[in-house]
Design an enzyme around this catalytic site. Structure first.
Site, PDB file in Angstrom:
ATOM      1  N   LYS A  83      69.605  46.169 -91.905  1.00  0.00           N
ATOM      2  CA  LYS A  83      68.600  46.672 -92.855  1.00  0.00           C
ATOM      3  C   LYS A  83      67.218  46.508 -92.241  1.00  0.00           C
ATOM      4  CE  LYS A  83      68.127  46.217 -97.895  1.00  0.00           C
ATOM      5  NZ  LYS A  83      68.384  45.264 -98.977  1.00  0.00           N
TER       6      LYS A  83
HETATM    7  O1  G3P Z   1      68.098  46.200-103.336  1.00  0.00           O
HETATM    8  C1  G3P Z   1      66.746  45.945-103.542  1.00  0.00           C
HETATM    9  C2  G3P Z   1      66.596  44.998-104.650  1.00  0.00           C
HETATM   10  O2  G3P Z   1      67.043  43.728-104.286  1.00  0.00           O
HETATM   11  C3  G3P Z   1      65.249  44.940-105.230  1.00  0.00           C
HETATM   12  O3  G3P Z   1      65.424  44.718-106.567  1.00  0.00           O
HETATM   13  O4  G3P Z   1      64.814  44.007-108.810  1.00  0.00           O
HETATM   14  O5  G3P Z   1      63.772  42.903-106.802  1.00  0.00           O
HETATM   15  O6  G3P Z   1      63.160  45.229-107.455  1.00  0.00           O
HETATM   16  P1  G3P Z   1      64.218  44.181-107.439  1.00  0.00           P
END
Ligand code: G3P
Length: 217
Positions: A83
């Site tokens: 990634k």
């Molecule tokens: O896959 C990306 C994710 O981990 C981000 O999620 O909820 O931190 O915006 P969030």
């Protein structure tokens, strides 16, 4: 639509994996920090458990650093997706890894143009962050739809991996738009089964079965 689980919590992955709800796993530095584990150890453990792609994110921000870290991550198992962030160095690293036959997940995508660049760099997955766009009052689902249109216009094989999924509605809307993959926290994935009418209907069936003395085994 494939379901990836967005966590580095081994127990949570195991629970969903036993329910056949895991087609892959995504992690990021914040999720690794939350696990309190060493990144290489925890990712190796996840790769042992899950057959599908497991995203491990580089922490370097320069091209050479990303290449060194990505190669180290890729040594863990054949199902590693390296990634990288959506930056110029990240796109360059994406092209290098993709030319080497590695799976690459390009993360932190917030625009259709960024997704176009990732596809041209040979990304296996592009990760548009729906929830974080919603957080700033931009409809994240519109971005998924725009990327779907653009990729279909040109036959790009990069898979749309809808990320930063916060709600069950995000999941069903992504499926309607045609995202290839969605990644969500375990709580969101488990929550997809819930419906109040299912609970109410089951309670009625259980009560009637008891009243009627129904026994099957
Ligand atoms: O896959 C990306 C994710 O981990 C981000 O999620 O909820 O931190 O915006 P969030």
């Amino acid at each position: 639509m494939k379901f990836f689980v967005d966590t580095a919590d081994i127990d949570a992955i195991r629970e969903l994996n036993d329910l056949n709800m895991v087609d892959g796993v995504t992690t990021n530095p914040s999720l690794i920090m939350k696990s309190g584990r060493d990144i290489l150890e925890v990712i190796a453990e996840i790769c042992d458990m899950v057959d599908g792609p497991v995203s491990g994110e580089v922490v370097a921000t320069d091209y050479e650093g990303m290449i060194a870290e990505g190669n180290k991550l890729a040594e863990i198992a054949p199902n590693i997706a390296i990634k990288v962030p959506l930056t110029l160095d990240g796109l360059r690293a994406c092209k290098t890894f993709s030319d080497d036959g590695r799976m690459v997940n390009v993360t932190l995508c917030f625009s259709a143009n960024q997704a176009l660049l990732a596809a041209k760099a040979g990304a296996t997955f592009i990760s548009p962050f729906i929830g974080r766009l919603d957080d700033i009052n931009i409809d994240g689902l519109d971005l998924i739809a725009d990327i779907r249109t653009i990729y279909d216009n040109y036959g790009f094989e990069t898979q749309i991996l809808a990320a930063s999924i916060r709600t069950a509605n995000h999941v069903s809307e992504c499926a309607k738009i045609g995202a290839d993959v969605m990644t969500a926290p375990p709580s969101v994935i488990k929550g997809l089964v819930n419906h109040p009418l299912t609970d109410k209907g089951l309670a009625a069936f259980v009560a009637d079965a008891q009243k009627a003395g129904i026994k099957i085994v």
